[in-house]
Design a protein around this motif. Structure first.
Motif, mmCIF file in Angstrom:
data_model
loop_
_atom_site.group_PDB
_atom_site.id
_atom_site.type_symbol
_atom_site.label_atom_id
_atom_site.label_comp_id
_atom_site.label_asym_id
_atom_site.label_seq_id
_atom_site.Cartn_x
_atom_site.Cartn_y
_atom_site.Cartn_z
ATOM 1 N N VAL A 143 0.837 -1.202 0.000
ATOM 2 C CA VAL A 143 0.000 0.000 0.000
ATOM 3 C C VAL A 143 0.869 1.248 0.000
ATOM 4 C CG1 VAL A 143 -1.817 1.264 1.210
ATOM 5 C CG2 VAL A 143 -1.856 -1.233 1.169
ATOM 6 N N PHE A 144 1.900 1.276 0.839
ATOM 7 C CA PHE A 144 2.772 2.440 0.860
ATOM 8 C C PHE A 144 3.525 2.574 -0.462
ATOM 9 C CE2 PHE A 144 6.369 5.129 2.014
ATOM 10 C CZ PHE A 144 5.736 6.110 2.764
ATOM 11 N N ALA A 145 3.906 1.459 -1.049
ATOM 12 C CA ALA A 145 4.576 1.495 -2.350
ATOM 13 C C ALA A 145 3.680 2.147 -3.398
ATOM 14 C CB ALA A 145 4.956 0.083 -2.777
ATOM 15 N N ASP A 146 2.381 1.849 -3.356
ATOM 16 C CA ASP A 146 1.441 2.476 -4.295
ATOM 17 C C ASP A 146 1.290 3.967 -3.995
ATOM 18 O OD1 ASP A 146 1.057 0.086 -5.595
ATOM 19 O OD2 ASP A 146 -0.897 -0.336 -4.670
ATOM 20 N N TYR A 147 1.343 4.340 -2.717
ATOM 21 C CA TYR A 147 1.293 5.767 -2.362
ATOM 22 C C TYR A 147 2.473 6.519 -2.971
ATOM 23 C CZ TYR A 147 1.935 10.027 0.378
ATOM 24 O OH TYR A 147 2.146 11.333 0.751
ATOM 25 N N MET A 148 3.638 5.936 -2.912
ATOM 26 C CA MET A 148 4.819 6.583 -3.470
ATOM 27 C C MET A 148 4.690 6.759 -4.988
ATOM 28 S SD MET A 148 7.000 7.374 -1.068
ATOM 29 C CE MET A 148 8.673 7.356 -1.738
ATOM 30 N N VAL A 149 4.108 5.766 -5.661
ATOM 31 C CA VAL A 149 3.870 5.904 -7.102
ATOM 32 C C VAL A 149 2.884 7.042 -7.362
ATOM 33 C CG1 VAL A 149 2.926 4.778 -9.155
ATOM 34 C CG2 VAL A 149 4.397 3.493 -7.603
ATOM 35 N N ALA A 150 1.800 7.077 -6.589
ATOM 36 C CA ALA A 150 0.800 8.133 -6.755
ATOM 37 C C ALA A 150 1.415 9.504 -6.502
ATOM 38 C CB ALA A 150 -0.372 7.893 -5.805
ATOM 39 N N TYR A 151 2.295 9.583 -5.502
ATOM 40 C CA TYR A 151 2.956 10.868 -5.235
ATOM 41 C C TYR A 151 3.832 11.274 -6.416
ATOM 42 C CZ TYR A 151 5.545 14.597 -3.022
ATOM 43 O OH TYR A 151 6.096 15.826 -2.752
ATOM 44 N N GLY A 152 4.584 10.338 -6.975
ATOM 45 C CA GLY A 152 5.427 10.657 -8.120
ATOM 46 C C GLY A 152 4.622 11.139 -9.312
ATOM 47 N N LYS A 153 3.516 10.452 -9.608
ATOM 48 C CA LYS A 153 2.669 10.869 -10.734
ATOM 49 C C LYS A 153 2.043 12.235 -10.457
ATOM 50 C CE LYS A 153 1.578 6.188 -12.333
ATOM 51 N NZ LYS A 153 0.531 5.154 -12.495
ATOM 52 N N GLY A 154 1.623 12.437 -9.210
ATOM 53 C CA GLY A 154 1.084 13.740 -8.849
ATOM 54 C C GLY A 154 2.125 14.834 -8.929
ATOM 55 N N GLY A 155 3.366 14.495 -8.583
ATOM 56 C CA GLY A 155 4.441 15.469 -8.687
ATOM 57 C C GLY A 155 4.669 15.911 -10.118
ATOM 58 N N LEU A 164 5.124 23.203 -6.414
ATOM 59 C CA LEU A 164 6.122 22.315 -5.819
ATOM 60 C C LEU A 164 6.306 22.538 -4.324
ATOM 61 C CD1 LEU A 164 8.923 22.115 -8.528
ATOM 62 C CD2 LEU A 164 7.336 20.327 -7.823
ATOM 63 N N ASP A 165 6.253 23.789 -3.890
ATOM 64 C CA ASP A 165 6.452 24.050 -2.461
ATOM 65 C C ASP A 165 5.380 23.353 -1.631
ATOM 66 O OD1 ASP A 165 8.690 25.523 -2.913
ATOM 67 O OD2 ASP A 165 7.732 27.480 -2.663
ATOM 68 N N HIS A 166 4.144 23.449 -2.074
ATOM 69 C CA HIS A 166 3.049 22.825 -1.332
ATOM 70 C C HIS A 166 3.144 21.302 -1.381
ATOM 71 C CE1 HIS A 166 1.117 26.617 -0.583
ATOM 72 N NE2 HIS A 166 1.016 26.889 -1.874
ATOM 73 N N LEU A 167 3.476 20.764 -2.546
ATOM 74 C CA LEU A 167 3.569 19.308 -2.663
ATOM 75 C C LEU A 167 4.749 18.766 -1.863
ATOM 76 C CD1 LEU A 167 1.909 17.151 -4.123
ATOM 77 C CD2 LEU A 167 3.689 17.096 -5.865
ATOM 78 N N ALA A 168 5.832 19.535 -1.780
ATOM 79 C CA ALA A 168 6.985 19.115 -0.987
ATOM 80 C C ALA A 168 6.607 18.958 0.482
ATOM 81 C CB ALA A 168 8.122 20.125 -1.130
ATOM 82 N N ARG A 169 5.681 19.767 0.951
ATOM 83 C CA ARG A 169 5.258 19.664 2.346
ATOM 84 C C ARG A 169 4.528 18.351 2.608
ATOM 85 N NH1 ARG A 169 2.973 25.903 2.476
ATOM 86 N NH2 ARG A 169 5.017 26.902 2.247
ATOM 87 N N LEU A 170 3.755 17.889 1.633
ATOM 88 C CA LEU A 170 3.092 16.601 1.785
ATOM 89 C C LEU A 170 4.127 15.487 1.918
ATOM 90 C CD1 LEU A 170 0.621 14.755 1.781
ATOM 91 C CD2 LEU A 170 0.677 14.821 -0.734
ATOM 92 N N TYR A 171 5.132 15.505 1.087
ATOM 93 C CA TYR A 171 6.198 14.499 1.163
ATOM 94 C C TYR A 171 6.913 14.595 2.506
ATOM 95 C CZ TYR A 171 10.148 11.650 -0.523
ATOM 96 O OH TYR A 171 11.101 10.673 -0.682
#
Length: 277
Positions: A143-155, A164-171
């Motif tokens: 599940v976490f692996a899929d989250y990381m993929v979703a974050y990359g695609k969202g990035g 980018l500043d706002h998305l970096a805060r989520l990471y």
């Protein structure tokens, strides 16, 4: 390596266009392998009862056939079997677009250097211990692996929104410094915490930081510290929650709201924050 910076404007000599380099495992010195072993032993001894269940399960992928810095040829065979992810070596920090593309394609870029004994408690640039010990165990969780993929695609999508500043805060507040409330208590899962002896204790046991229930908009409005422990940590109820919120949120209108809302200081507590003990 004490005074060497691993921040580059362009790929350094020997790097590919995607910033990857050969790991050259045989080139690490005995002292560098010993540094890994010292850090690994210290963290694995103190994390049971502090780290998330998913992290502790994932530690097994790092228990390879020989000590020292993991050889990615062996590590990737195990990680690919678990979640389809692999580790690629990079010379240091990579540009945002390159980083997002690697994540979106199930590749985690790991710094190809390790801290010195003088830096064992703190290193501002992510080294191989932070990147491998901190990130790989959670990447072995499906599940976490899929989250990381979703974050990359969202990035990659965020590049068109100047967000980018706002998305970096989520990471920062999830992948790097996230907490999770499990049935057996509060636990750490963020790589920046689990790879740090001192912050592993501070994040859970010190009364000073605020532990706030995760809210996507709140997180993306919040500044963070890179030179000290965090004053605010955000707590998820499950990894499934993190993935669901990320996949089901339309980020375009969220970015529009973030453009007009004020930022929140790294230590600020809002009246509607839910504080978790």
């Amino acid at each position: 390596m004490k005074n060497i910076s691993h921040v580059y404007e362009t790929p350094p000599a020997g790097a590919n266009t995607d910033w990857t380099v050969p790991q050259n495992w045989d080139r690490f010195s005995a002292d560098e392998h010993a540094m890994w072993d010292t850090l690994f032993a210290r963290q694995t001894a103190m994390l049971p009862g502090r780290a998330a269940d998913a992290f502790l399960r994932g530690i097994d992928v790092l228990k390879l056939s020989r000590p020292g810095i993991p050889d990615y040829r062996e590590l990737n065979a195990q990680l690919m079997a678990a979640t389809g992810w692999q580790i690629v070596a990079v010379p240091g920090l990579v540009p945002d677009a390159v980083f997002f593309d690697h994540l979106a394609n199930r590749r985690f870029p790991a710094g190809n250097f390790i801290r010195t004994p003088e830096q064992s408690d703190y290193l501002q640039e992510p080294d191989v211990f932070h990147d491998i010990f901190g990130h790989v165990p959670m990447s072995a969780d499906p599940v976490f692996a899929d989250y990381m993929v979703a974050y990359g695609k969202g990035g990659l999508r965020s590049l068109g929104f100047c967000a980018l500043d706002h998305l970096a805060r989520l990471y920062w507040y999830t992948v790097e410094f996230g907490l999770i409330k499990q049935p057996n208590g509060m636990r750490i899962y963020g790589a920046g915490i689990v790879s740090s002896y001192a912050e592993s204790i501070f994040a859970l046991e010190d009364p000073r930081p605020n532990r706030i229930a995760f809210d996507l908009l709140r997180v993306m409005r919040t500044h963070y510290r890179i030179d000290d422990f965090q004053q605010n940590y955000f707590v998820i109820s499950s990894i499934d929650e993190l993935l669901t919120v990320t996949v089901e949120t339309d980020f375009a209108p969220l970015y529009a709201r973030l453009d007009i809302l004020p930022d929140i200081a790294a230590s600020e507590v809002l009246a509607n924050d839910v504080l978790i003990a």
